[in-house]
Scaffold this motif. Structure first.
Motif, PDB file in Angstrom:
ATOM      1  N   ALA B 209      53.301  88.695  71.980  1.00 12.82           N
ATOM      2  CA  ALA B 209      54.650  89.268  71.395  1.00 12.82           C
ATOM      3  C   ALA B 209      55.212  88.418  70.291  1.00 12.82           C
ATOM      4  O   ALA B 209      55.839  88.930  69.501  1.00 12.82           O
ATOM      5  CB  ALA B 209      55.704  89.217  72.486  1.00 12.82           C
ATOM      6  N   ARG B 210      54.543  87.287  70.177  1.00 13.13           N
ATOM      7  CA  ARG B 210      54.941  86.437  69.029  1.00 13.13           C
ATOM      8  C   ARG B 210      53.985  86.305  67.886  1.00 13.13           C
ATOM      9  O   ARG B 210      53.832  85.574  67.170  1.00 13.13           O
ATOM     10  CB  ARG B 210      55.222  85.071  69.513  1.00 13.13           C
ATOM     11  CG  ARG B 210      56.356  84.948  70.274  1.00 13.13           C
ATOM     12  CD  ARG B 210      57.531  83.851  69.827  1.00 13.13           C
ATOM     13  NE  ARG B 210      58.076  83.291  70.987  1.00 13.13           N
ATOM     14  CZ  ARG B 210      58.239  81.971  71.147  1.00 13.13           C
ATOM     15  NH1 ARG B 210      57.886  81.278  70.267  1.00 13.13           N
ATOM     16  NH2 ARG B 210      58.760  81.810  72.281  1.00 13.13           N
ATOM     17  N   GLY B 211      52.967  87.351  68.065  1.00  8.21           N
ATOM     18  CA  GLY B 211      52.145  87.716  67.183  1.00  8.21           C
ATOM     19  C   GLY B 211      50.685  87.101  67.276  1.00  8.21           C
ATOM     20  O   GLY B 211      49.867  86.796  66.292  1.00  8.21           O
ATOM     21  N   PHE B 212      50.460  86.432  68.377  1.00  5.07           N
ATOM     22  CA  PHE B 212      49.410  85.547  68.601  1.00  5.07           C
ATOM     23  C   PHE B 212      48.137  86.375  68.821  1.00  5.07           C
ATOM     24  O   PHE B 212      48.246  87.394  69.338  1.00  5.07           O
ATOM     25  CB  PHE B 212      49.365  84.590  69.682  1.00  5.07           C
ATOM     26  CG  PHE B 212      48.231  83.814  70.033  1.00  5.07           C
ATOM     27  CD1 PHE B 212      47.878  82.690  69.557  1.00  5.07           C
ATOM     28  CD2 PHE B 212      47.724  84.098  71.284  1.00  5.07           C
ATOM     29  CE1 PHE B 212      46.787  81.877  69.774  1.00  5.07           C
ATOM     30  CE2 PHE B 212      46.590  83.446  71.662  1.00  5.07           C
ATOM     31  CZ  PHE B 212      46.097  81.965  70.799  1.00  5.07           C
ATOM     32  N   GLY B 213      47.116  86.139  68.177  1.00 10.72           N
ATOM     33  CA  GLY B 213      45.630  86.641  68.617  1.00 10.72           C
ATOM     34  C   GLY B 213      45.635  87.932  67.603  1.00 10.72           C
ATOM     35  O   GLY B 213      44.693  88.679  67.735  1.00 10.72           O
ATOM     36  N   GLY B 214      46.334  88.107  66.631  1.00 10.52           N
ATOM     37  CA  GLY B 214      46.237  89.263  65.580  1.00 10.52           C
ATOM     38  C   GLY B 214      45.138  88.883  64.484  1.00 10.52           C
ATOM     39  O   GLY B 214      44.514  87.824  64.549  1.00 10.52           O
ATOM     40  N   ASP B 215      45.076  89.678  63.543  1.00 13.63           N
ATOM     41  CA  ASP B 215      44.119  89.600  62.528  1.00 13.63           C
ATOM     42  C   ASP B 215      44.580  88.851  61.269  1.00 13.63           C
ATOM     43  O   ASP B 215      43.835  88.241  60.586  1.00 13.63           O
ATOM     44  CB  ASP B 215      43.759  90.963  61.928  1.00 13.63           C
ATOM     45  CG  ASP B 215      43.214  91.820  63.257  1.00 13.63           C
ATOM     46  OD1 ASP B 215      42.538  91.296  63.946  1.00 13.63           O
ATOM     47  OD2 ASP B 215      43.440  93.069  63.087  1.00 13.63           O
ATOM     48  N   THR B 216      45.856  88.667  61.047  1.00 11.35           N
ATOM     49  CA  THR B 216      46.520  87.637  60.127  1.00 11.35           C
ATOM     50  C   THR B 216      46.216  86.277  59.960  1.00 11.35           C
ATOM     51  O   THR B 216      45.945  85.740  61.363  1.00 11.35           O
ATOM     52  CB  THR B 216      47.810  87.585  60.109  1.00 11.35           C
ATOM     53  OG1 THR B 216      48.552  88.953  60.769  1.00 11.35           O
ATOM     54  CG2 THR B 216      48.425  87.084  59.039  1.00 11.35           C
ATOM     55  N   GLU B 217      45.667  85.724  59.165  1.00 10.01           N
ATOM     56  CA  GLU B 217      45.222  84.429  59.025  1.00 10.01           C
ATOM     57  C   GLU B 217      46.482  83.571  59.330  1.00 10.01           C
ATOM     58  O   GLU B 217      47.438  83.467  58.889  1.00 10.01           O
ATOM     59  CB  GLU B 217      44.686  84.042  57.518  1.00 10.01           C
ATOM     60  CG  GLU B 217      44.386  82.479  57.646  1.00 10.01           C
ATOM     61  CD  GLU B 217      43.111  82.095  56.818  1.00 10.01           C
ATOM     62  OE1 GLU B 217      42.639  80.996  57.112  1.00 10.01           O
ATOM     63  OE2 GLU B 217      42.517  82.879  56.330  1.00 10.01           O
ATOM     64  N   ARG B 218      46.176  82.565  60.332  1.00  6.41           N
ATOM     65  CA  ARG B 218      47.312  81.643  60.780  1.00  6.41           C
ATOM     66  C   ARG B 218      47.554  80.559  59.797  1.00  6.41           C
ATOM     67  O   ARG B 218      46.616  79.889  59.169  1.00  6.41           O
ATOM     68  CB  ARG B 218      46.793  81.331  62.124  1.00  6.41           C
ATOM     69  CG  ARG B 218      47.848  80.876  62.984  1.00  6.41           C
ATOM     70  CD  ARG B 218      47.225  80.046  64.375  1.00  6.41           C
ATOM     71  NE  ARG B 218      48.376  80.130  65.571  1.00  6.41           N
ATOM     72  CZ  ARG B 218      49.113  79.025  65.407  1.00  6.41           C
ATOM     73  NH1 ARG B 218      49.093  78.095  64.632  1.00  6.41           N
ATOM     74  NH2 ARG B 218      50.229  78.929  66.301  1.00  6.41           N
ATOM     75  N   SER B 219      49.017  80.384  59.583  1.00  7.13           N
ATOM     76  CA  SER B 219      49.445  79.004  58.924  1.00  7.13           C
ATOM     77  C   SER B 219      49.406  77.936  60.007  1.00  7.13           C
ATOM     78  O   SER B 219      49.698  78.485  61.200  1.00  7.13           O
ATOM     79  CB  SER B 219      50.465  79.409  58.280  1.00  7.13           C
ATOM     80  OG  SER B 219      51.611  79.800  59.033  1.00  7.13           O
ATOM     81  N   TRP B 220      49.615  76.734  59.407  1.00  6.46           N
ATOM     82  CA  TRP B 220      49.766  75.534  60.331  1.00  6.46           C
ATOM     83  C   TRP B 220      51.003  75.019  60.163  1.00  6.46           C
ATOM     84  O   TRP B 220      51.107  74.477  58.780  1.00  6.46           O
ATOM     85  CB  TRP B 220      48.765  74.536  60.525  1.00  6.46           C
ATOM     86  CG  TRP B 220      47.304  75.312  61.054  1.00  6.46           C
ATOM     87  CD1 TRP B 220      46.311  75.665  60.423  1.00  6.46           C
ATOM     88  CD2 TRP B 220      46.925  75.413  62.383  1.00  6.46           C
ATOM     89  NE1 TRP B 220      45.507  76.395  61.170  1.00  6.46           N
ATOM     90  CE2 TRP B 220      46.030  76.277  62.216  1.00  6.46           C
ATOM     91  CE3 TRP B 220      47.566  74.981  63.503  1.00  6.46           C
ATOM     92  CZ2 TRP B 220      45.237  76.475  63.671  1.00  6.46           C
ATOM     93  CZ3 TRP B 220      46.933  75.156  64.592  1.00  6.46           C
ATOM     94  CH2 TRP B 220      45.814  75.921  64.889  1.00  6.46           C
ATOM     95  N   ALA B 221      52.084  74.880  60.900  1.00  6.01           N
ATOM     96  CA  ALA B 221      53.196  74.301  60.690  1.00  6.01           C
ATOM     97  C   ALA B 221      53.221  72.570  60.431  1.00  6.01           C
ATOM     98  O   ALA B 221      54.043  72.066  60.005  1.00  6.01           O
ATOM     99  CB  ALA B 221      54.175  74.521  61.804  1.00  6.01           C
ATOM    100  N   ARG B 222      52.219  72.041  60.949  1.00  8.53           N
ATOM    101  CA  ARG B 222      51.891  70.815  61.077  1.00  8.53           C
ATOM    102  C   ARG B 222      50.626  70.393  60.771  1.00  8.53           C
ATOM    103  O   ARG B 222      49.556  71.195  61.207  1.00  8.53           O
ATOM    104  CB  ARG B 222      52.325  70.136  62.367  1.00  8.53           C
ATOM    105  CG  ARG B 222      52.798  68.453  62.056  1.00  8.53           C
ATOM    106  CD  ARG B 222      53.176  67.934  63.537  1.00  8.53           C
ATOM    107  NE  ARG B 222      53.821  69.051  64.498  1.00  8.53           N
ATOM    108  CZ  ARG B 222      52.855  69.253  65.420  1.00  8.53           C
ATOM    109  NH1 ARG B 222      51.603  69.016  65.237  1.00  8.53           N
ATOM    110  NH2 ARG B 222      53.283  70.191  66.250  1.00  8.53           N
ATOM    111  N   GLU B 223      50.332  69.606  59.693  1.00  8.69           N
ATOM    112  CA  GLU B 223      49.075  69.293  59.222  1.00  8.69           C
ATOM    113  C   GLU B 223      48.333  68.113  60.126  1.00  8.69           C
ATOM    114  O   GLU B 223      49.163  67.282  60.251  1.00  8.69           O
ATOM    115  CB  GLU B 223      49.020  68.998  57.775  1.00  8.69           C
ATOM    116  CG  GLU B 223      47.777  69.100  57.089  1.00  8.69           C
ATOM    117  CD  GLU B 223      47.593  68.828  55.472  1.00  8.69           C
ATOM    118  OE1 GLU B 223      46.513  68.748  55.085  1.00  8.69           O
ATOM    119  OE2 GLU B 223      48.868  68.488  55.150  1.00  8.69           O
TER     120      GLU B 223
END
Lengths: 209, 261, 491
Positions: B209-223
């Protein structure tokens, strides 16, 4: 965007070809099984010492209890039925065991990977279609053989031929019974509780209600 | 337990977990090649010196490494009794055959397990699962769906331990706890598994429900940083491995496992 | 795009239905519903009317063909929910199962990361979301140390950071204490006022959301919409029918039992300078002085995490006292000695029965009938007596039609009734109940309370840990309010 129309196909109760793509629920439930199994590993790391001392009269017989570390991959694969599930489940369980801390250190990860692979190869040989008892026991034996190979290479390289033989056979028997048979029974039991309703494994074993 | 997600501060706690993992595997991967007491002793000696600088309290060190200290002699005894026989025989009874050769192998086995096990435990004590996942996905480039799924599963450990305690208390309330603990274990493990899978299914819904596992490339809040310190740790590991091999080869004790017998 | 983000989404269902794979019946069918942007809708319906399925459908998490089949159309702003992740944000019932990551900041950022939101923007949204839901916590704060109400607000913040235009709340307050319920409702109000999002909330207790919603929709058990209109309209017209199906409607509260006999019997249990701890050396309460007498109900109250359950389980002889004593009087103990914790597991059966907060923790077998017989077998009763008692309980707790079902497959209310029945089977004179009415619908509530009242009338004693005000009013002989005794770990 046009609305995606849903078509009602009321009589499509026939068996659909299973998809090999992992859904989110596959990943998360596989993770949970892996982690819970890892906790069992931690308990087993401690409990197996006195147990294996019971059979210390015959060299290598201690591997009979090795199945306690082999069920994670088989069980995970049985539940989610996706390629790589056995490796993933076994590896994650090994990771938990290593993170908590055990006597085998970083090589726990290697063992987990190889033992998962042992079960995985068997499931793959059946093209991921045999989830019956036969396939499960064979996969357990595969994991057992993998355990014999890793243990004898990593931990007992100085062992004599008798030890090697007994250890390998014990490992395979243990894999067949604990990782194979027990995992299969556990999966059936889980399906009956309705906990696997989102999985084909759960739908195949109809809950009596 | 590092899975309880405590944040610790010590000399190596800031090092990227991927570097710690790589170092532990590197040392293990080299030492495992040979069964001899020289390479194991050299590695163990260097490791023990370095542990002093790791910034870990003596109490934590002994507590966490205890299983290794217990396991190593036990494996040693096994090899002493059933190891490959050579040289003078000291004891022979049924399958037991203690010889000069098996005793040497046993000593090597003990030292080798210590040299492989101890650094892994010490390095893993300070690994925070969240940082490990960041590192595995961003530095080691493992598939993020699986890394994060595994991490989310790991977070359930605390809850599962609480569940386990309640399950145990409930057995007593149900009148079945007079039986042996070991015999109740499978039933309790099964109940835990049911509860765990239920939780997992709900967690999966929440994540999706929070968009996990979709096709969008993920961003990372922490490097996840991988810098000089991380490379340095790996080099230290490589140094230990190289020293161990060099000394053992020089003394002629290097004894590759597949070249034996 | 700021305009679009500032308004709610429009929801439409046209003849929509969903059937889970492997099930013969449709979870939802023939649903026609239109919700305009910015509307705040309370969704009601008996259990099994498919409320959660609709919520999951709108959140796009029902899964694909592998998991079931759909009919008709379900759309958000004219397009299928699965095609527009992030438009709808879903908050679920169980606080523990929707915390995803170990740190507060990470957990809120999770949704943004999945949508590919750039780093700076993510952290800006995280801060904003934390503030909106009223969580004054550091980003590094461990999520495991949060209370239920805080966890639900965390979930709300995680959803909010995705800037949804449709907020889906699936019984978000069912597992919370009154304080937690208030926190979540207030946080939701602030979220809606700031974002203008459309709200769809499922809840059994109408009073909780009454002040926030402007429309009530009732789903029928046989599919379709039963009633739809303003809260006044629907609750006046359908109130009675809703109450009968288990929904808590303020004007139609569940019946409270008439007590026949409120005389106190002999003392059963008392404590002296009792300190309790869930794990050794970690006492949550100390100096607890209590006594329990036959025919009386002692209620333990106090905020979340204060140690109500721990006190209850210690009284029940399941946890050892950290200090002081739990003294069982002769009437209760018989020949077993004065300390319940030293009794054998089997001796507890006929003396103290404990009903755990989560019924699943105490299930042992694969069939309801077997489950009821476990204690009786441990007592080594004869086969005919066991059968007699089991049949009687099955009938009394309306479980007869489920006698052969797997206990884990029962609904929440059925599981609760079963867990109470397993304890009644061996007829202990003292019952310890941990949150017995938590999350129950009004019908189950009414049944449970009537049964407890009957047990009290017949001379049994009850100890319960609860924050259910109605339950306390209906049954409590005495209440013992626990107050936090150590620095709260929560803040």
């Amino acid at each position: 965007m046009t609305a995606a129309p849903f078509i009602t196909t009321s009589s499509s109760t026939g068996r659909k070809r299973p998809s090999f793509r992992w859904r989110v629920v596959d990943i998360v439930v596989a993770s949970v099984i892996g982690v819970a199994s890892g906790l069992v590993f931690v308990a087993w790391n401690i409990a197996h010492e006195p147990l294996s001392n019971l059979v210390a009269f015959l060299p290598g017989l201690s591997a009979l209890f090795g199945g306690g570390w082999l069920f994670a991959g088989v069980l995970t694969a049985l539940v989610v039925r996706k390629p790589g599930a056995a490796i993933y489940g076994e590896f994650l369980a090994a990771t938990v065991s290593a993170l908590v801390g055990n006597q085998w250190g970083a090589l726990t990860l290697v063992s987990g990977l190889v033992q998962g692979l042992g079960a995985e190869l068997v499931f793959a040989a059946f093209l991921y279609t045999n989830w019956r008892l036969s396939g499960t026991v064979l996969a357990g034996m595969g994991a057992g053989l993998a355990m014999a190979i890793t243990d004898l290479t990593l931990w007992y390289p100085g062992a004599g031929i008798l030890f090697i033989t007994v250890y390998s056979i014990s490992a395979i028997v243990s894999g067949a019974v604990i990782a194979g048979l027990l995992s299969w029974l556990a999966m059936r039991g889980l399906a009956r509780t309705g906990a696997l309703s989102r999985f084909a494994a759960g739908r195949d074993v109809a809950a009596p209600r | 337990m590092s899975v309880t997600l405590e944040r610790r501060t010590s000399a190596i706690s800031g090092v990227n977990p991927v570097a710690k993992l790589a170092t532990a595997l590197l040392v293990a991967g080299v030492l495992v090649l040979s069964i001899d007491w020289v390479s194991a002793t050299v590695a163990l000696g260097l490791e023990l010196v370095l542990f002093a600088f790791a910034g870990i309290s003596a109490r934590t060190f002994w507590l966490r490494t205890l299983p290794v200290w217990v396991m190593a002699p036990l494996a040693g005894v096994t090899i002493a009794l059933y190891g490959e026989a050579s040289g003078r025989t000291h004891l022979e009874w049924l399958f037991v055959h203690v010889t000069d050769g098996s005793l040497t192998l046993a000593i090597a086995t003990v030292l080798r397990i210590l040299a492989i096990g101890l650094p892994a435990v010490v390095l893993f004590i300070t690994i925070d699962p969240t940082d490990l996942a960041d590192g595995l996905a961003q530095v080691a480039k493992l598939p993020s769906r699986f890394v994060l799924g595994g991490l989310a599963g790991l977070r359930l450990v605390g809850l599962l331990i609480e569940d386990w305690r309640s399950i145990e208390l409930a057995r007593r309330a149900r009148g079945v706890a007079d039986r042996g603990r070991l015999r109740r274990l499978p039933g309790q493990a099964f109940a835990l598994l049911v509860i765990a899978i239920r939780r997992g299914s709900k967690l999966a819904t929440a994540m999706e429900a929070r968009g996990f596992g979709g096709d969008t490339e993920r961003s990372w809040a922490r490097e996840s940083h991988f810098g000089g310190r991380d490379v340095a740790l790996i080099l230290v590991g490589a140094g230990i491995a190289a020293a161990a091999v060099t000394v053992a080869v020089a003394t002629g004790d290097w004894n590759v496992i597949w070249a034996r017998s | 795009m700021t305009d679009a983000a500032a308004t709610g989404a429009r929801v439409s269902a046209r003849g929509w239905g969903w059937r889970h794979a492997g099930r013969p019946d449709w979870a939802v069918r023939d649903l026609d519903l239109l919700i305009e942007p910015g509307e705040r809708v309370l969704l009601l319906g008996a259990s099994g009317s498919g409320k959660s399925t609709l919520m999951h459908g709108l959140a796009g998490v029902l899964g694909g063909e592998e998991e079931g089949e759909a009919s008709g159309e379900l759309e958000i702003d004219g397009s299928a929910p699965a095609n527009q992740r992030g438009t709808a944000g879903l908050v679920l019932q169980d606080p523990d199962s929707q915390v995803i990551l170990a740190r507060v900041g990470d957990d809120i950022a999770f949704g943004c990361e999945n949508l590919g939101v750039p780093r700076e923007e993510t952290w800006r949204r995280v801060g904003e979301a934390l503030e909106t839901v009223g969580l004054d916590l550091a980003l590094e704060h461990p999520t495991s140390a949060l209370s239920g109400g805080q966890k639900q607000r965390l979930a709300l913040a995680g959803v909010l950071a995705m800037q949804p235009r449709l907020l889906l709340l699936d019984e978000p307050t069912a597992n919370l204490d009154p304080e937690g319920v208030r926190e979540v409702v207030e946080a939701t109000r602030r979220v809606l006022d700031r974002t203008g999002a459309t709200l769809l909330v499922v809840e059994h207790r109408v009073a909780v959301w009454r002040g926030l919603v402007d429309r009530v929709v009732v789903l029928g058990a046989e599919g379709g919409v039963l009633a739809d209109g303003s809260p006044e309209q629907v609750l006046t017209g359908e109130g009675e029918a809703l109450a009968a199906s288990g929904i808590w409607v303020p004007a139609h509260p569940p019946r409270r039992p008439q007590r026949r006999n409120i005389e106190a019997g002999p003392p059963l249990l008392s404590t002296e300078a009792l300190a309790v701890a869930r794990t050794r050396g970690d006492a949550v309460q100390s100096g607890v002085e209590l006594f329990v007498a036959a025919g009386q109900a002692l209620v333990l109250t106090g905020p979340n995490g204060v140690g109500k359950s721990t006190v209850a389980l210690t009284l029940a002889g399941l946890l050892p006292p950290a200090e002081g004593t739990v003294h069982a009087h002769r009437t209760l103990a018989g020949r077993a000695g004065a300390h319940p914790i030293r009794w054998r597991s089997r001796e507890l059966l006929t003396r103290i029965g404990t009903v755990f907060q989560d019924p699943e923790h105490q299930l042992l077998t694969g069939r309801v009938r077997e489950e009821l017989a476990v204690g009786l077998r441990a007592l080594k009763l004869g086969a005919s007596e066991i059968e007699e008692r089991v049949d009687e309980l099955l009938a009394r707790l309306r479980l007869a039609h489920l006698a052969d079902a797997n206990p884990f497959t029962l609904s929440g209310g059925e599981k609760r009734r079963l867990s109470v029945a397993t304890m009644l089977a061996t007829r202990p004179p003292l019952l310890v109940l941990d949150e017995p009415t938590f999350g129950q619908d009004s019908r189950t509530w009414e049944e449970l309370v009537a049964m407890f009242a009957g047990l009290l009338d017949d001379g049994s004693a009850i100890v319960m840990a609860t924050h259910d005000e109605e339950l306390i009013e209906a049954l409590a002989t005495r209440t013992h309010a626990l107050t936090p005794q150590r620095e709260a770990v929560l803040s």
